[in-house]
Design a protein around this motif. Structure first.
Motif, PDB file in Angstrom:
ATOM      1  N   THR A 143      32.826  50.590  11.641  1.00  0.00           N
ATOM      2  CA  THR A 143      33.832  50.404  10.606  1.00  0.00           C
ATOM      3  C   THR A 143      33.979  48.911  10.334  1.00  0.00           C
ATOM      4  O   THR A 143      33.504  48.069  11.118  1.00  0.00           O
ATOM      5  CB  THR A 143      35.188  50.971  11.044  1.00  0.00           C
ATOM      6  OG1 THR A 143      35.653  50.206  12.183  1.00  0.00           O
ATOM      7  CG2 THR A 143      35.057  52.444  11.428  1.00  0.00           C
ATOM      8  N   ALA A 144      34.644  48.567   9.257  1.00  0.00           N
ATOM      9  CA  ALA A 144      34.853  47.161   8.924  1.00  0.00           C
ATOM     10  C   ALA A 144      35.640  46.460  10.038  1.00  0.00           C
ATOM     11  O   ALA A 144      35.364  45.300  10.376  1.00  0.00           O
ATOM     12  CB  ALA A 144      35.592  47.047   7.597  1.00  0.00           C
ATOM     13  N   ASN A 145      36.589  47.168  10.619  1.00  0.00           N
ATOM     14  CA  ASN A 145      37.395  46.582  11.690  1.00  0.00           C
ATOM     15  C   ASN A 145      36.551  46.330  12.934  1.00  0.00           C
ATOM     16  O   ASN A 145      36.694  45.302  13.603  1.00  0.00           O
ATOM     17  CB  ASN A 145      38.554  47.515  12.035  1.00  0.00           C
ATOM     18  CG  ASN A 145      39.499  46.898  13.053  1.00  0.00           C
ATOM     19  OD1 ASN A 145      39.958  45.770  12.879  1.00  0.00           O
ATOM     20  ND2 ASN A 145      39.781  47.630  14.126  1.00  0.00           N
ATOM     21  N   GLN A 146      35.640  47.257  13.250  1.00  0.00           N
ATOM     22  CA  GLN A 146      34.771  47.078  14.412  1.00  0.00           C
ATOM     23  C   GLN A 146      33.789  45.931  14.186  1.00  0.00           C
ATOM     24  O   GLN A 146      33.504  45.157  15.113  1.00  0.00           O
ATOM     25  CB  GLN A 146      34.018  48.377  14.701  1.00  0.00           C
ATOM     26  CG  GLN A 146      34.903  49.492  15.239  1.00  0.00           C
ATOM     27  CD  GLN A 146      34.197  50.835  15.293  1.00  0.00           C
ATOM     28  OE1 GLN A 146      33.211  51.071  14.572  1.00  0.00           O
ATOM     29  NE2 GLN A 146      34.676  51.732  16.141  1.00  0.00           N
ATOM     30  N   LYS A 147      33.269  45.814  12.977  1.00  0.00           N
ATOM     31  CA  LYS A 147      32.340  44.732  12.672  1.00  0.00           C
ATOM     32  C   LYS A 147      33.003  43.366  12.805  1.00  0.00           C
ATOM     33  O   LYS A 147      32.352  42.376  13.156  1.00  0.00           O
ATOM     34  CB  LYS A 147      31.780  44.898  11.254  1.00  0.00           C
ATOM     35  CG  LYS A 147      30.741  45.993  11.113  1.00  0.00           C
ATOM     36  CD  LYS A 147      30.162  46.023   9.701  1.00  0.00           C
ATOM     37  CE  LYS A 147      29.068  47.076   9.578  1.00  0.00           C
ATOM     38  NZ  LYS A 147      28.484  47.105   8.218  1.00  0.00           N
ATOM     39  N   SER A 148      34.297  43.311  12.521  1.00  0.00           N
ATOM     40  CA  SER A 148      35.006  42.037  12.601  1.00  0.00           C
ATOM     41  C   SER A 148      35.128  41.540  14.039  1.00  0.00           C
ATOM     42  O   SER A 148      35.419  40.365  14.275  1.00  0.00           O
ATOM     43  CB  SER A 148      36.404  42.167  11.987  1.00  0.00           C
ATOM     44  OG  SER A 148      37.227  43.024  12.777  1.00  0.00           O
ATOM     45  N   GLY A 149      34.897  42.427  15.005  1.00  0.00           N
ATOM     46  CA  GLY A 149      35.023  42.050  16.411  1.00  0.00           C
ATOM     47  C   GLY A 149      33.741  41.575  17.047  1.00  0.00           C
ATOM     48  O   GLY A 149      33.727  41.246  18.240  1.00  0.00           O
ATOM     49  N   ILE A 150      32.644  41.550  16.283  1.00  0.00           N
ATOM     50  CA  ILE A 150      31.358  41.115  16.839  1.00  0.00           C
ATOM     51  C   ILE A 150      30.687  40.090  15.936  1.00  0.00           C
ATOM     52  O   ILE A 150      31.026  39.954  14.762  1.00  0.00           O
ATOM     53  CB  ILE A 150      30.386  42.308  17.036  1.00  0.00           C
ATOM     54  CG1 ILE A 150      30.077  42.971  15.696  1.00  0.00           C
ATOM     55  CG2 ILE A 150      30.957  43.306  18.032  1.00  0.00           C
ATOM     56  CD1 ILE A 150      28.978  44.021  15.776  1.00  0.00           C
ATOM     57  N   THR A 151      29.753  39.373  16.503  1.00  0.00           N
ATOM     58  CA  THR A 151      28.907  38.440  15.758  1.00  0.00           C
ATOM     59  C   THR A 151      27.466  38.706  16.156  1.00  0.00           C
ATOM     60  O   THR A 151      27.172  38.881  17.344  1.00  0.00           O
ATOM     61  CB  THR A 151      29.257  36.977  16.092  1.00  0.00           C
ATOM     62  OG1 THR A 151      30.603  36.714  15.716  1.00  0.00           O
ATOM     63  CG2 THR A 151      28.327  36.010  15.350  1.00  0.00           C
ATOM     64  N   ALA A 152      26.579  38.760  15.197  1.00  0.00           N
ATOM     65  CA  ALA A 152      25.154  38.976  15.497  1.00  0.00           C
ATOM     66  C   ALA A 152      24.447  37.627  15.576  1.00  0.00           C
ATOM     67  O   ALA A 152      24.611  36.778  14.699  1.00  0.00           O
ATOM     68  CB  ALA A 152      24.517  39.847  14.423  1.00  0.00           C
ATOM     69  N   VAL A 153      23.673  37.424  16.641  1.00  0.00           N
ATOM     70  CA  VAL A 153      22.900  36.190  16.762  1.00  0.00           C
ATOM     71  C   VAL A 153      21.625  36.319  15.932  1.00  0.00           C
ATOM     72  O   VAL A 153      21.080  37.411  15.761  1.00  0.00           O
ATOM     73  CB  VAL A 153      22.527  35.884  18.225  1.00  0.00           C
ATOM     74  CG1 VAL A 153      23.754  35.604  19.044  1.00  0.00           C
ATOM     75  CG2 VAL A 153      21.720  37.014  18.835  1.00  0.00           C
ATOM     76  N   GLU A 154      21.170  35.208  15.412  1.00  0.00           N
ATOM     77  CA  GLU A 154      19.955  35.199  14.596  1.00  0.00           C
ATOM     78  C   GLU A 154      18.740  34.992  15.490  1.00  0.00           C
ATOM     79  O   GLU A 154      18.684  34.049  16.284  1.00  0.00           O
ATOM     80  CB  GLU A 154      20.026  34.080  13.554  1.00  0.00           C
ATOM     81  CG  GLU A 154      18.819  34.022  12.630  1.00  0.00           C
ATOM     82  CD  GLU A 154      18.915  32.902  11.622  1.00  0.00           C
ATOM     83  OE1 GLU A 154      17.909  32.642  10.922  1.00  0.00           O
ATOM     84  OE2 GLU A 154      19.980  32.272  11.531  1.00  0.00           O
TER      85      GLU A 154
END
Length: 217
Positions: A143-154
């Motif tokens: 969900t949008a809320n769950q995505k806001s809690g993580i960061t993806a490394v490049e």
């Protein structure tokens, strides 16, 4: 005049390592701010079974699993150590009353545990015994809320040489409230065959960056 100039040049050269170290520290502090949320915890239960003659009489207790993983895609795809996630993924031969049995494990009830306490059901989508890697994906789209809690490394494809200084970023244990941890170390060895691997003083599940902030592994 020449003597004074020489002394000034020597003083400048002596200051260079300190300046470089300060720059590296700034990069490291920046990574703590921007990439700490890429480090997540995976939790589950490893259920083991015995195979072979007489295996029906062998009972193997379940084992709780807690592993650090790194988010490598905005969809929530995570990479972690396969042997930490499932120590019996490749099978283990044991002897019971003179009989050779093979233990194999399967991880069930796998969840992604975010620092804010959110638990996201997940599953293993790909694994490699040779590379000791497992890829974990959320069971359903985030969900949008769950995505806001993580960061993806490049995944930058950066490379390093032996004795290059690197930045190690991870999280502390639950006892320390998963506080971000950052250290500086050096590449101790570079293995090129059969696959490129770097050896450094870093715990499994940590992120290792070059001093210019690019992911090495």
């Amino acid at each position: 005049m020449l003597k004074r100039t020489t002394l000034l040049l020597l003083a400048g050269l002596l200051l260079l390592p300190a300046i470089a170290s300060a720059d590296t520290a700034d990069v490291a502090r920046g990574l703590v701010k921007t990439h700490t949320s890429a480090s997540v915890q995976l939790e589950g239960t490893m259920k083991a079974r015995a195979e072979g003659k007489g295996a029906t009489n062998v009972r193997v207790p379940d084992k709780g699993i807690t592993v650090r993983g790194v988010v490598v895609d905005p969809s929530g795809l995570i990479v972690c150590s396969l042997t930490q996630l499932n120590p019996l993924a490749g099978g283990k031969t044991i002897s019971v009353r003179g009989m050779a049995l093979t233990l194999k494990g399967q991880v069930e009830g796998l969840v992604i545990s975010l620092p804010n306490g959110t638990k996201i059901p997940a599953r293993v989508v790909l694994s490699s015994d040779k590379l000791d890697l497992a890829f974990i994906a959320p069971s359903t789209p985030l969900t949008a809320n769950q995505k806001s809690g993580i960061t993806a490394v490049e995944l930058s494809g950066a490379k390093a040489k032996i004795l290059d200084e690197v930045i190690v970023l991870a999280r502390a244990s639950k006892l320390m409230n998963y506080t971000p941890m950052c250290t500086l170390t050096r590449i101790a060895a570079v293995v090129t065959k059969p696959h490129l691997m770097y050896y450094a003083s870093a715990a499994r599940g940590s992120m290792v960056f070059s001093t210019d902030g690019k992911l090495l592994g």
